[in-house]
Design a protein around this motif. Structure first.
Motif, mmCIF file in Angstrom:
data_model
loop_
_atom_site.group_PDB
_atom_site.id
_atom_site.type_symbol
_atom_site.label_atom_id
_atom_site.label_comp_id
_atom_site.label_asym_id
_atom_site.label_seq_id
_atom_site.Cartn_x
_atom_site.Cartn_y
_atom_site.Cartn_z
ATOM 1 N N VAL A 146 -3.166 7.018 10.884
ATOM 2 C CA VAL A 146 -2.853 6.082 9.814
ATOM 3 C C VAL A 146 -3.345 4.703 10.214
ATOM 4 C CG1 VAL A 146 -1.010 4.917 8.547
ATOM 5 C CG2 VAL A 146 -0.883 7.369 8.934
ATOM 6 N N ILE A 147 -4.087 4.074 9.320
ATOM 7 C CA ILE A 147 -4.542 2.700 9.541
ATOM 8 C C ILE A 147 -3.889 1.836 8.470
ATOM 9 C CG2 ILE A 147 -6.509 1.154 9.654
ATOM 10 C CD1 ILE A 147 -8.199 3.478 10.609
ATOM 11 N N ASP A 148 -3.040 0.937 8.930
ATOM 12 C CA ASP A 148 -2.271 0.084 8.033
ATOM 13 C C ASP A 148 -3.038 -1.209 7.770
ATOM 14 O OD1 ASP A 148 0.534 -0.285 6.813
ATOM 15 O OD2 ASP A 148 0.238 -2.155 7.907
ATOM 16 N N LEU A 149 -3.105 -1.605 6.518
ATOM 17 C CA LEU A 149 -3.802 -2.829 6.122
ATOM 18 C C LEU A 149 -2.772 -3.823 5.607
ATOM 19 C CD1 LEU A 149 -6.850 -1.241 4.261
ATOM 20 C CD2 LEU A 149 -6.667 -1.902 6.669
ATOM 21 N N ASP A 150 -2.617 -4.919 6.353
ATOM 22 C CA ASP A 150 -1.556 -5.890 6.076
ATOM 23 C C ASP A 150 -2.192 -7.243 5.759
ATOM 24 O OD1 ASP A 150 0.752 -7.338 5.900
ATOM 25 O OD2 ASP A 150 1.288 -7.170 8.014
ATOM 26 N N GLY A 195 0.915 -4.354 1.151
ATOM 27 C CA GLY A 195 -0.263 -3.807 1.796
ATOM 28 C C GLY A 195 -0.580 -2.390 1.363
ATOM 29 N N MET A 196 -1.392 -1.719 2.171
ATOM 30 C CA MET A 196 -1.748 -0.334 1.895
ATOM 31 C C MET A 196 -2.096 0.370 3.200
ATOM 32 S SD MET A 196 -5.474 -0.881 0.061
ATOM 33 C CE MET A 196 -5.721 0.867 -0.252
ATOM 34 N N GLN A 197 -2.245 1.675 3.130
ATOM 35 C CA GLN A 197 -2.620 2.465 4.299
ATOM 36 C C GLN A 197 -3.729 3.444 3.952
ATOM 37 O OE1 GLN A 197 1.199 3.189 3.782
ATOM 38 N NE2 GLN A 197 1.696 1.301 4.866
ATOM 39 N N LEU A 198 -4.545 3.742 4.960
ATOM 40 C CA LEU A 198 -5.465 4.867 4.884
ATOM 41 C C LEU A 198 -4.913 5.970 5.777
ATOM 42 C CD1 LEU A 198 -9.070 3.362 5.007
ATOM 43 C CD2 LEU A 198 -7.557 3.745 3.066
ATOM 44 N N ASP A 241 -12.342 12.049 6.990
ATOM 45 C CA ASP A 241 -11.961 11.742 5.618
ATOM 46 C C ASP A 241 -10.734 10.839 5.612
ATOM 47 O OD1 ASP A 241 -13.982 13.329 4.505
ATOM 48 O OD2 ASP A 241 -12.729 15.127 4.628
ATOM 49 N N SER A 242 -10.662 9.954 4.639
ATOM 50 C CA SER A 242 -9.512 9.053 4.537
ATOM 51 C C SER A 242 -9.009 9.028 3.100
ATOM 52 C CB SER A 242 -9.879 7.640 5.003
ATOM 53 O OG SER A 242 -11.006 7.148 4.306
ATOM 54 N N TYR A 243 -7.697 8.855 2.978
ATOM 55 C CA TYR A 243 -7.038 8.908 1.675
ATOM 56 C C TYR A 243 -6.118 7.693 1.562
ATOM 57 C CZ TYR A 243 -8.885 13.604 1.831
ATOM 58 O OH TYR A 243 -9.746 14.672 1.935
ATOM 59 N N PRO A 244 -6.294 6.892 0.496
ATOM 60 C CA PRO A 244 -5.554 5.632 0.396
ATOM 61 C C PRO A 244 -4.214 5.778 -0.318
ATOM 62 C CG PRO A 244 -7.204 5.743 -1.328
ATOM 63 C CD PRO A 244 -7.322 7.029 -0.555
ATOM 64 N N LYS A 245 -3.274 4.918 0.080
ATOM 65 C CA LYS A 245 -2.025 4.764 -0.652
ATOM 66 C C LYS A 245 -1.533 3.337 -0.494
ATOM 67 C CE LYS A 245 1.302 6.417 2.904
ATOM 68 N NZ LYS A 245 2.284 5.312 2.961
ATOM 69 N N THR A 246 -0.773 2.877 -1.470
ATOM 70 C CA THR A 246 -0.134 1.581 -1.324
ATOM 71 C C THR A 246 1.047 1.736 -0.369
ATOM 72 O OG1 THR A 246 1.495 1.847 -3.103
ATOM 73 C CG2 THR A 246 -0.699 1.039 -3.724
ATOM 74 N N SER A 247 1.441 0.637 0.234
ATOM 75 C CA SER A 247 2.648 0.671 1.068
ATOM 76 C C SER A 247 3.900 0.603 0.205
ATOM 77 C CB SER A 247 2.649 -0.496 2.056
ATOM 78 O OG SER A 247 2.838 -1.717 1.367
ATOM 79 N N GLY A 248 3.743 0.188 -1.051
ATOM 80 C CA GLY A 248 4.889 -0.070 -1.908
ATOM 81 C C GLY A 248 5.349 -1.505 -1.810
ATOM 82 N N LYS A 249 4.768 -2.235 -0.858
ATOM 83 C CA LYS A 249 5.036 -3.665 -0.723
ATOM 84 C C LYS A 249 3.716 -4.402 -0.929
ATOM 85 C CE LYS A 249 9.213 -3.368 2.082
ATOM 86 N NZ LYS A 249 9.917 -3.806 3.314
#
Length: 303
Positions: free
Chosen positions: A136-140, A177-180, A167-175
């Motif tokens: 998991v790579i967190d983007l803040d 940022g987001m994560q791959l 392969d990477s799949y994106p999602k929001t953090s719900g706050k």
């Protein structure tokens, strides 16, 4: 039995629910009953991402404005049918040698947790007794950077990881940022996964120093996106896909399509907005689980 408590049967398990009218999200008027309803309806896509993973909960017994506490150990009066895994606790801030973790493998456990106001569900990148099967790579983003800039960095990361066959799949953090999320082989220790993620973060920082930072120091972050490679440390957890978050509205850590990320990078909605629980349920009806490929495994990371 008090009037605000009543038994329900969930897949053959009897649970006692309580205070269903209690408002847990005051700004939205979202009640505990609605939290339980959301987790019940989202369970078919959520549970596969929780199965076999030690679960950390953040509980909000008095709602999102009333304080919270992290909970790793199974609470008192945990039902006998809830799966418990006793695991080592290196570096425990409470001096514990082991922790009795809850593992949410089924709907009754999920409903029981929702009734405890365990709004946020966080998991490690490994399953019990195994090496990480996720990176998991967190983007803040550091203000004034926001989700738009996260989307821009996510697209660059996607292409960089793809060059290594990942392969990477994106999602929001719900706050903010987001994560791959990247499925990997489960054959390498967390230190190796973290080292690879760090090397990629440092590479992008060299290439885009005005947009990307790989160091944790907060004074370096304003206007940039921090690529948090340390989420792959064995002691770290990440908010689970489809988990609620403690925000003014009942926002959700929401899987995205890459088309949505591209739109977000260009400053267009919807990738740059929070997704509330009701909308996430509608998205799942349309798209299914966009993160289902995470359950199929992936390649070993380059050394």
């Amino acid at each position: 039995m008090p009037a605000d408590r009543f038994p329900v049967e969930v897949q053959g398990r009897t649970l006692e629910l309580s205070n269903l009218d209690k408002v847990l999200y005051p700004t939205a008027g979202f009640t505990k009953g609605e939290v339980i309803d959301y987790y019940t309806r989202i369970a078919p896509v959520l549970l596969p991402h929780l199965t076999d993973r030690a679960l950390t909960r953040i509980r909000y017994p008095n709602g999102v404005t009333g304080g919270s506490f992290f909970e790793k150990n199974a609470p008192a009066a945990t039902p006998s049918w809830v799966r418990i895994e006793t695991l080592p606790a290196p570096g425990s801030t409470k001096g514990r040698e082991t922790i009795d973790y809850v593992v949410a493998d089924d709907l009754p456990t999920l409903v029981w947790l929702a009734n405890l106001a365990a709004l946020e569900l966080h998991t490690p990148q490994w399953k019990v007794g195994a090496h990480p099967d996720l990176m998991v790579i967190d983007l803040d983003p550091g203000a004034p950077a926001a989700l738009k800039q996260c989307c821009q960095v996510a697209l660059t990361l996607r292409d960089r990881l793809a060059a290594d066959g990942i392969d990477s799949y994106p999602k929001t953090s719900g706050k903010k940022g987001m994560q791959l999320c990247c499925p990997i082989s489960g054959t390498q220790p967390a230190d190796d996964v973290s080292a690879y993620a760090r090397s990629v973060a440092q590479e992008l920082e060299r290439e885009q120093p005005k947009l990307v930072v790989s160091k944790m120091a907060k004074n370096l972050r304003p206007g940039k996106v921090f690529i948090d490679w340390s989420q792959n440390n064995a002691a770290k957890t990440t908010v689970a896909p489809y988990s609620l978050r403690a925000q003014p509205v009942p926002s959700v850590s929401t899987p995205l399509t890459w088309d949505e990320v591209s739109a977000g990078a260009a400053g267009r909605r919807p990738a740059t907005k929070p997704y509330p629980a009701g909308e996430v349920l509608e998205r799942v009806e349309r798209h299914g689980d966009l993160l289902a490929p995470l359950l199929d495994g992936g390649p070993a990371l380059p050394r």
